[in-house]
Design a protein around this motif. Structure first.
Motif, PDB file in Angstrom:
ATOM      1  N   PHE A  11      -7.807  -0.816  15.021  1.00 43.32           N
ATOM      2  CA  PHE A  11      -6.440  -0.624  15.502  1.00 43.32           C
ATOM      3  C   PHE A  11      -6.260   0.787  16.048  1.00 43.32           C
ATOM      4  O   PHE A  11      -6.936   1.731  15.624  1.00 43.32           O
ATOM      5  CB  PHE A  11      -5.423  -0.800  14.359  1.00 43.32           C
TER       6      PHE A  11
ATOM      7  N   PHE B 209      -8.124   5.203   7.979  1.00 42.68           N
ATOM      8  CA  PHE B 209      -7.643   5.912   9.153  1.00 42.68           C
ATOM      9  C   PHE B 209      -8.556   7.071   9.530  1.00 42.68           C
ATOM     10  O   PHE B 209      -9.176   7.713   8.677  1.00 42.68           O
ATOM     11  CB  PHE B 209      -6.248   6.496   8.894  1.00 42.68           C
ATOM     12  N   GLY B 210      -8.582   7.372  10.822  1.00 46.05           N
ATOM     13  CA  GLY B 210      -9.150   8.613  11.294  1.00 46.05           C
ATOM     14  C   GLY B 210      -8.173   9.755  11.073  1.00 46.05           C
ATOM     15  O   GLY B 210      -7.064   9.561  10.573  1.00 46.05           O
ATOM     16  N   GLN B 211      -8.607  10.944  11.467  1.00 51.23           N
ATOM     17  CA  GLN B 211      -7.802  12.139  11.215  1.00 51.23           C
ATOM     18  C   GLN B 211      -6.626  12.272  12.178  1.00 51.23           C
ATOM     19  O   GLN B 211      -5.728  13.077  11.958  1.00 51.23           O
ATOM     20  CB  GLN B 211      -8.682  13.390  11.311  1.00 51.23           C
ATOM     21  N   GLY B 212      -6.658  11.525  13.248  1.00 47.58           N
ATOM     22  CA  GLY B 212      -5.575  11.563  14.208  1.00 47.58           C
ATOM     23  C   GLY B 212      -5.833  12.492  15.376  1.00 47.58           C
ATOM     24  O   GLY B 212      -6.562  13.489  15.247  1.00 47.58           O
TER      25      GLY B 212
ATOM     26  N   TYR C 247       0.320   5.158   1.174  1.00 50.31           N
ATOM     27  CA  TYR C 247      -0.511   6.134   1.848  1.00 50.31           C
ATOM     28  C   TYR C 247       0.161   7.502   1.770  1.00 50.31           C
ATOM     29  O   TYR C 247       1.376   7.603   1.736  1.00 50.31           O
ATOM     30  CB  TYR C 247      -0.681   5.783   3.336  1.00 50.31           C
TER      31      TYR C 247
ATOM     32  N   PHE D 266      -3.599   7.378  15.786  1.00 51.06           N
ATOM     33  CA  PHE D 266      -4.573   7.153  14.738  1.00 51.06           C
ATOM     34  C   PHE D 266      -5.403   5.914  15.058  1.00 51.06           C
ATOM     35  O   PHE D 266      -4.857   4.848  15.382  1.00 51.06           O
ATOM     36  CB  PHE D 266      -3.881   6.934  13.389  1.00 51.06           C
TER      37      PHE D 266
ATOM     38  N   TYR E 147      -2.852   3.155  16.159  1.00 52.15           N
ATOM     39  CA  TYR E 147      -1.447   3.312  15.800  1.00 52.15           C
ATOM     40  C   TYR E 147      -0.932   4.595  16.436  1.00 52.15           C
ATOM     41  O   TYR E 147      -1.645   5.593  16.561  1.00 52.15           O
ATOM     42  CB  TYR E 147      -1.261   3.395  14.288  1.00 52.15           C
TER      43      TYR E 147
ATOM     44  N   LEU F 190      -5.251   6.449   1.695  1.00 51.83           N
ATOM     45  CA  LEU F 190      -4.759   5.382   0.836  1.00 51.83           C
ATOM     46  C   LEU F 190      -4.762   5.840  -0.612  1.00 51.83           C
ATOM     47  O   LEU F 190      -5.775   6.312  -1.119  1.00 51.83           O
ATOM     48  CB  LEU F 190      -5.633   4.135   0.996  1.00 51.83           C
TER      49      LEU F 190
ATOM     50  N   LYS G 170      -5.245  -3.196   4.315  1.00 53.17           N
ATOM     51  CA  LYS G 170      -5.883  -2.004   3.759  1.00 53.17           C
ATOM     52  C   LYS G 170      -6.657  -1.323   4.877  1.00 53.17           C
ATOM     53  O   LYS G 170      -7.675  -1.817   5.344  1.00 53.17           O
ATOM     54  CB  LYS G 170      -6.827  -2.386   2.632  1.00 53.17           C
ATOM     55  N   LEU G 171      -6.136  -0.188   5.310  1.00 57.32           N
ATOM     56  CA  LEU G 171      -6.653   0.488   6.483  1.00 57.32           C
ATOM     57  C   LEU G 171      -7.367   1.775   6.125  1.00 57.32           C
ATOM     58  O   LEU G 171      -6.933   2.515   5.232  1.00 57.32           O
ATOM     59  CB  LEU G 171      -5.500   0.813   7.439  1.00 57.32           C
TER      60      LEU G 171
ATOM     61  N   MET H 127     -10.138  -1.985   9.503  1.00 60.73           N
ATOM     62  CA  MET H 127      -9.786  -2.869   8.409  1.00 60.73           C
ATOM     63  C   MET H 127     -10.844  -3.955   8.258  1.00 60.73           C
ATOM     64  O   MET H 127     -11.143  -4.670   9.213  1.00 60.73           O
ATOM     65  CB  MET H 127      -8.428  -3.526   8.636  1.00 60.73           C
TER      66      MET H 127
ATOM     67  N   ARG I  62      -2.618  15.827   9.231  1.00 59.56           N
ATOM     68  CA  ARG I  62      -3.843  15.131   8.847  1.00 59.56           C
ATOM     69  C   ARG I  62      -3.658  13.617   8.937  1.00 59.56           C
ATOM     70  O   ARG I  62      -2.579  13.109   9.209  1.00 59.56           O
ATOM     71  CB  ARG I  62      -4.184  15.497   7.389  1.00 59.56           C
ATOM     72  N   GLY I  63      -4.747  12.911   8.675  1.00 63.11           N
ATOM     73  CA  GLY I  63      -4.704  11.454   8.682  1.00 63.11           C
ATOM     74  C   GLY I  63      -4.079  10.914   7.416  1.00 63.11           C
ATOM     75  O   GLY I  63      -3.619  11.656   6.554  1.00 63.11           O
ATOM     76  N   LEU I  64      -4.064   9.604   7.314  1.00 62.02           N
ATOM     77  CA  LEU I  64      -3.457   8.935   6.173  1.00 62.02           C
ATOM     78  C   LEU I  64      -4.523   8.577   5.149  1.00 62.02           C
ATOM     79  O   LEU I  64      -5.542   7.992   5.485  1.00 62.02           O
ATOM     80  CB  LEU I  64      -2.733   7.662   6.613  1.00 62.02           C
TER      81      LEU I  64
ATOM     82  N   GLN J  85       2.100   7.505  16.121  1.00 63.04           N
ATOM     83  CA  GLN J  85       3.107   8.085  15.236  1.00 63.04           C
ATOM     84  C   GLN J  85       3.884   9.142  16.010  1.00 63.04           C
ATOM     85  O   GLN J  85       3.448  10.279  16.142  1.00 63.04           O
ATOM     86  CB  GLN J  85       2.455   8.700  13.989  1.00 63.04           C
TER      87      GLN J  85
ATOM     88  N   TYR K  77       0.829  -1.191   0.000  1.00 67.00           N
ATOM     89  CA  TYR K  77       0.000   0.000   0.000  1.00 67.00           C
ATOM     90  C   TYR K  77       0.873   1.254   0.000  1.00 67.00           C
ATOM     91  O   TYR K  77       1.931   1.285   0.642  1.00 67.00           O
ATOM     92  CB  TYR K  77      -0.878   0.024   1.275  1.00 67.00           C
TER      93      TYR K  77
ATOM     94  N   MET L 294       1.218  11.404  17.768  1.00 67.35           N
ATOM     95  CA  MET L 294      -0.085  11.457  17.123  1.00 67.35           C
ATOM     96  C   MET L 294      -0.636  10.031  17.131  1.00 67.35           C
ATOM     97  O   MET L 294       0.095   9.077  16.834  1.00 67.35           O
ATOM     98  CB  MET L 294       0.047  11.967  15.701  1.00 67.35           C
TER      99      MET L 294
END
Lengths: 112, 116
Positions: B35, B106-109, A36, B91, B37, A46, B103-104, B95, A42-44, B39, A34, B89
């Motif tokens: 999940f 994600f939220g905005q963090g 990203y 997140f 995560y 894909l 393949k995730l 999935m 901001r968020g990630l 960062q 993947y 940060m």
């Protein structure tokens, strides 16, 4: 253990120049891969994913493309960079027995 | 389509105290993973904790635990005895189970600052 190598760590490129970011995987075979992108604060999001050699799916229309020439190699490219392509790009892998993804260390791209 | 929402852009906590980060998600799927995560400033994504949707028991990993409310589609992270190294940060990610493992969504963090 599964590891993703991603380079370069930082890159500054002029608008209109080409781009090639590479990601390679160690410690596993036939991973899902993947790309990203993370905009500042901001968020990630894909961008692309691949379930095998030559198989690429795009999640969002954009100026970028991806390729998977080998099982453990995933490349993100652009023919002409835009200012809006700036961001932090992360390569990730999955589908190797564990449900969670594993990430590379990312590339910070600044288009000037 | 699945969405993940983190409504707290920034939070702070005193060292040794407890903090809870919120996450809600929307999906019509029944089988999925959630999940958290982390960062840190190095930007390396580190898995903190995961939760299988079919498990009713909340996941825990040392000082980290989740409150998973499947019906409410809520998945909050509690950090106990906060440490300076928890500054990062965070997140929340969703999935779907299937062939695209990894393949995730994600939220905005949420940026967490642990203060000495």
């Amino acid at each position: 253990s599964q590891t993703i190598h991603q380079w370069p760590a930082t890159l500054v490129q002029p608008v209109g120049s080409p781009l090639s970011l590479e990601c390679t995987v160690e410690g596993t075979s036939n991973p899902n891969l993947y790309w990203y992108r993370q905009a500042a604060g901001r968020g990630l999001q894909l961008l692309f994913y691949s379930v095998g050699i030559g198989q690429i799916s795009s999640e969002v229309p954009q100026n970028l493309s991806a390729s998977r020439p080998q099982d453990r190699q995933f490349i993100l490219s652009s023919k002409k960079l835009l200012l809006s392509d700036s961001g932090f790009y992360l390569c990730a892998g999955g589908g190797t027995g564990n449900p969670e993804a594993f990430f590379g260390q990312g590339t910070r791209l600044t288009v000037v | 389509a699945q969405t993940v929402t983190q409504s707290q852009p920034e939070m702070s906590v005193q060292e040794a105290e407890t903090v809870t980060l919120s996450c809600t998600y929307d999906t019509s799927e029944n089988n999925y993973y959630l999940f958290w995560y982390k960062q840190p400033p190095s930007r390396q994504m580190i898995l903190v904790i995961r939760q299988e949707a079919y498990k009713q028991q909340n996941a825990t990993e040392n000082r980290f635990s989740v409150n998973f409310q499947k019906a409410a589609k809520s998945f909050s992270l509690k950090i106990s005895d906060s440490q300076l190294g928890d500054t990062a940060m965070y997140f929340c990610a969703f999935m779907k189970l299937g062939s695209n493992t990894g393949k995730l969504i994600f939220g905005q963090g949420t940026t967490l600052q642990v203060k000495p």
